[in-house]
Motif scaffolding. Structure first.
Motif, PDB file in Angstrom:
ATOM      1  N   GLU A  32       0.826  -1.210   0.000  1.00  0.00           N
ATOM      2  CA  GLU A  32       0.000   0.000   0.000  1.00  0.00           C
ATOM      3  C   GLU A  32       0.860   1.259   0.000  1.00  0.00           C
ATOM      4  OE1 GLU A  32      -3.235   0.312  -0.515  1.00  0.00           O
ATOM      5  OE2 GLU A  32      -3.294  -1.863  -0.711  1.00  0.00           O
ATOM      6  N   GLN A  33       1.954   1.267   0.763  1.00  0.00           N
ATOM      7  CA  GLN A  33       2.830   2.440   0.823  1.00  0.00           C
ATOM      8  C   GLN A  33       3.498   2.700  -0.525  1.00  0.00           C
ATOM      9  OE1 GLN A  33       5.388   1.446   4.123  1.00  0.00           O
ATOM     10  NE2 GLN A  33       4.020   2.398   5.620  1.00  0.00           N
ATOM     11  N   GLU A  36       0.819   4.035  -2.888  1.00  0.00           N
ATOM     12  CA  GLU A  36       0.466   5.402  -2.487  1.00  0.00           C
ATOM     13  C   GLU A  36       1.546   6.388  -2.930  1.00  0.00           C
ATOM     14  OE1 GLU A  36      -1.421   8.606  -1.418  1.00  0.00           O
ATOM     15  OE2 GLU A  36      -2.345   6.631  -1.345  1.00  0.00           O
ATOM     16  N   CYS A  39       1.117   6.838  -6.691  1.00  0.00           N
ATOM     17  CA  CYS A  39      -0.075   7.642  -6.979  1.00  0.00           C
ATOM     18  C   CYS A  39       0.155   9.109  -6.630  1.00  0.00           C
ATOM     19  CB  CYS A  39      -1.281   7.109  -6.222  1.00  0.00           C
ATOM     20  SG  CYS A  39      -1.886   5.546  -6.867  1.00  0.00           S
TER      21      CYS A  39
END
Length: 99
Positions: A32-33, A36, A39
């Motif tokens: 997820e990191q 993120e 993004c």
């Protein structure tokens, strides 16, 4: 892999768990990191280049005239920002070699 050949976030986290030895929770958090971070860079207008994999590039497309395929009527297409991916030469060689 799940879903008829689709690699998911969960698959990436599971691979980290198995191959690196992180806990499942830490593996999921790391995936997820990374996503993120990617993004966030793209949202700021930056390109994202991952050596040996490829580059995510933002392009601004100007307004242009398109055509409705059903009716043939010309319609304006608004300017927009698009995201493209260009695979690295190493990635292309691996994909072509695997096919």
């Amino acid at each position: 892999m799940t879903d008829a050949g689709t690699l998911t976030r969960a698959d990436l986290a599971e691979a980290l768990h198995r191959q690196v030895g992180l806990s499942r929770a830490d593996s999921a958090r790391m995936v997820e990191q990374i996503l993120e971070k990617m993004c966030g860079a793209l949202a700021r207008g930056e390109n994202v280049k991952i050596s040996g994999f490829g580059t995510f590039v933002l392009r601004d497309k100007g307004e242009r005239v398109g055509r409705n395929p059903k009716t043939g009527v010309e319609v304006p297409i608004a300017p927009r920002r698009v995201l493209t991916f260009r695979a690295s030469q190493m990635m292309r060689d691996r994909i072509i070699g695997a096919g």
